[in-house]
Design a protein around this motif. Sequence first.
Motif, PDB file in Angstrom:
ATOM      1  N   ARG A 250      21.581  38.277  11.963  1.00  0.00           N
ATOM      2  CA  ARG A 250      22.444  38.300  10.781  1.00  0.00           C
ATOM      3  C   ARG A 250      22.132  37.127   9.843  1.00  0.00           C
ATOM      4  N   GLU A 251      21.902  35.963  10.429  1.00  0.00           N
ATOM      5  CA  GLU A 251      21.584  34.783   9.607  1.00  0.00           C
ATOM      6  C   GLU A 251      20.228  34.937   8.920  1.00  0.00           C
ATOM      7  N   ALA A 252      19.246  35.501   9.643  1.00  0.00           N
ATOM      8  CA  ALA A 252      17.918  35.692   9.059  1.00  0.00           C
ATOM      9  C   ALA A 252      17.967  36.696   7.915  1.00  0.00           C
ATOM     10  N   ILE A 253      18.706  37.797   8.106  1.00  0.00           N
ATOM     11  CA  ILE A 253      18.801  38.819   7.069  1.00  0.00           C
ATOM     12  C   ILE A 253      19.551  38.288   5.854  1.00  0.00           C
ATOM     13  N   LYS A 254      20.557  37.464   6.090  1.00  0.00           N
ATOM     14  CA  LYS A 254      21.279  36.857   4.975  1.00  0.00           C
ATOM     15  C   LYS A 254      20.335  36.018   4.118  1.00  0.00           C
ATOM     16  N   LEU A 255      19.451  35.276   4.761  1.00  0.00           N
ATOM     17  CA  LEU A 255      18.487  34.466   4.019  1.00  0.00           C
ATOM     18  C   LEU A 255      17.486  35.348   3.282  1.00  0.00           C
ATOM     19  N   VAL A 256      17.019  36.413   3.941  1.00  0.00           N
ATOM     20  CA  VAL A 256      16.120  37.360   3.277  1.00  0.00           C
ATOM     21  C   VAL A 256      16.782  37.955   2.042  1.00  0.00           C
ATOM     22  N   ASP A 257      18.051  38.335   2.178  1.00  0.00           N
ATOM     23  CA  ASP A 257      18.793  38.909   1.046  1.00  0.00           C
ATOM     24  C   ASP A 257      18.887  37.927  -0.119  1.00  0.00           C
ATOM     25  N   TYR A 299      18.826  48.728  -4.475  1.00  0.00           N
ATOM     26  CA  TYR A 299      17.610  49.527  -4.386  1.00  0.00           C
ATOM     27  C   TYR A 299      16.374  48.631  -4.435  1.00  0.00           C
ATOM     28  N   LEU A 300      16.375  47.687  -5.360  1.00  0.00           N
ATOM     29  CA  LEU A 300      15.230  46.800  -5.506  1.00  0.00           C
ATOM     30  C   LEU A 300      15.102  45.843  -4.329  1.00  0.00           C
ATOM     31  N   ARG A 301      16.238  45.414  -3.777  1.00  0.00           N
ATOM     32  CA  ARG A 301      16.195  44.558  -2.581  1.00  0.00           C
ATOM     33  C   ARG A 301      15.478  45.288  -1.450  1.00  0.00           C
ATOM     34  N   ASP A 302      15.800  46.573  -1.253  1.00  0.00           N
ATOM     35  CA  ASP A 302      15.169  47.348  -0.190  1.00  0.00           C
ATOM     36  C   ASP A 302      13.693  47.582  -0.481  1.00  0.00           C
ATOM     37  N   ILE A 303      13.334  47.710  -1.768  1.00  0.00           N
ATOM     38  CA  ILE A 303      11.930  47.842  -2.150  1.00  0.00           C
ATOM     39  C   ILE A 303      11.180  46.558  -1.801  1.00  0.00           C
ATOM     40  N   VAL A 304      11.779  45.404  -2.112  1.00  0.00           N
ATOM     41  CA  VAL A 304      11.160  44.116  -1.809  1.00  0.00           C
ATOM     42  C   VAL A 304      10.876  43.989  -0.317  1.00  0.00           C
ATOM     43  N   VAL A 305      11.862  44.301   0.526  1.00  0.00           N
ATOM     44  CA  VAL A 305      11.697  44.183   1.974  1.00  0.00           C
ATOM     45  C   VAL A 305      10.631  45.153   2.473  1.00  0.00           C
ATOM     46  N   SER A 306      10.584  46.362   1.905  1.00  0.00           N
ATOM     47  CA  SER A 306       9.568  47.336   2.302  1.00  0.00           C
ATOM     48  C   SER A 306       8.172  46.843   1.968  1.00  0.00           C
TER      49      SER A 306
END
Length: 489
Positions: A250-257, A299-306
């Motif tokens: 959860r902490e890692a994903i928060k930082l990614v976000d 949508y763009l956040r998910d594009i970035v991670v992809s």
Amino acid sequence: MAAADAALPWAAQCAGMALFASSFCLVALALVLMLLRRWPWCSCHVCRGYLTGSWARDFTNLGDWYAHLLRESPTGTVHVHVLGCTVTANPANVEYMLKTNFDNFPKGKTFAALLGDLLGGGIFNVDGHAWRHQRKMASLELGSVAVRSYAFGIIAQEVEARLMPLLAAAADASAVVDLQDVFRRFAFDTICKISFGLDLGCLELDMPVSKLADAFDTATRLCAMRGAAASPLLWRAKRLLNVGSERELREAIKLVDELAAAMIRERRKLGVANSHDLLSRFMASAGAGDEHHDVDDKYLRDIVVSFLLAGRHAEAGGDGGDSEAPLTFEQLKRLDYTHAVLYENMRLFPPVQFDSKFCAGPDVLPDGTYVSGGTRVMYHPYAMGRMPRIWGTNHGAFRPDRWLTGEGGSFVPESLYKYPVFQAGLRVCLGKELAVTEMKAVAVAVVRAFDVQVVGDSGSAACAPKFVSGLTASISGGLPVRISRRVPS
């Protein structure tokens, strides 16, 4: 009255502790019931080997154990009942899943739940209309001559301006470097430039730490651990209680976000008009330039991670002549032997060792295996590269010439269903050619200038690499090497 007020927080604390304890007991009970339902009723050697970890007595990696099981199976398919999973290394089954009966083998809700916290609604984690829409857009952009030219320019610049000076400095200092870390940084820098038009500088000479790279690697590793759990209740319980690996995730994903959001804001501030990076082109084509479109931000956040995940696939990675000048895109395309070396490497060590789909409705695979609805079906490129029925009795030998044929040794690819390193069928990797070009550019530049010697246990032919959990393959402990400048002959 004052005493009653003072007692209230204490009572609230007791109630909270009671709620926590009851929740924990409920989850524990559900876990026990799940295990009782699957164990010990399934007493097959495969399930016992997986649950007890006894496979590790004879095999360095779980993938090697799967390869052994699949070689022993007459159909090249086995069941791991405790995981609710069917594993196959049969090319006919792979073609059936990825092409013939594609609609019955989606990613599925279970897979989406495993990776949903990280990948969201990105192309790697969705089915149906959302997947088709993103794939169509990605296909248009990656097929663009302008984008390919832009991407190759970035790759060539990163090789010459950063990778080669870093290796030269290591050679001059007689230093041992982790080549896996170097290539990972190279891949991360290039994908961020190509995809977002931003330079994170991970491959500068002082090797700076990237919070985004570290957080993303942590998140992918922990998501992969979810899929390896004997029951989804294990990670769901930890997520509910926010403890252990799930708290770290959860902490890692928060930082990614947070960093992805900052990246999108920066891209908007710089403008998307006339920009060739993929994020700008997606933003322009999706009409997402308006900062007030909140739905577009997700949508763009998910594009970035992809994009970040896709870029990680290229990090796993001749005869370039005597000239020290960088090779052009067309010259790299003509290097058939280098191409064969890369493909032979990925046959034995694919960047993604296995991939899963979920059977939507009851089905029968071409090898006669019955698969009930809701079953996870995994095809295993790592094991497939070690199957004698696909590659012959010399399947364990490193032989680039198996990819070459005819006068002059022209590169001829195998069927993608025998070699699903880049997936196959309708989900075949759109960035395959770009990834191969990137690996060729790196391999040729390094081999022409340096000798690379693996040091320590990793350099022993008898020592098989040990992999760590992750969505992409990586070697535990890295790949320490000593770099020396090549002496002209």
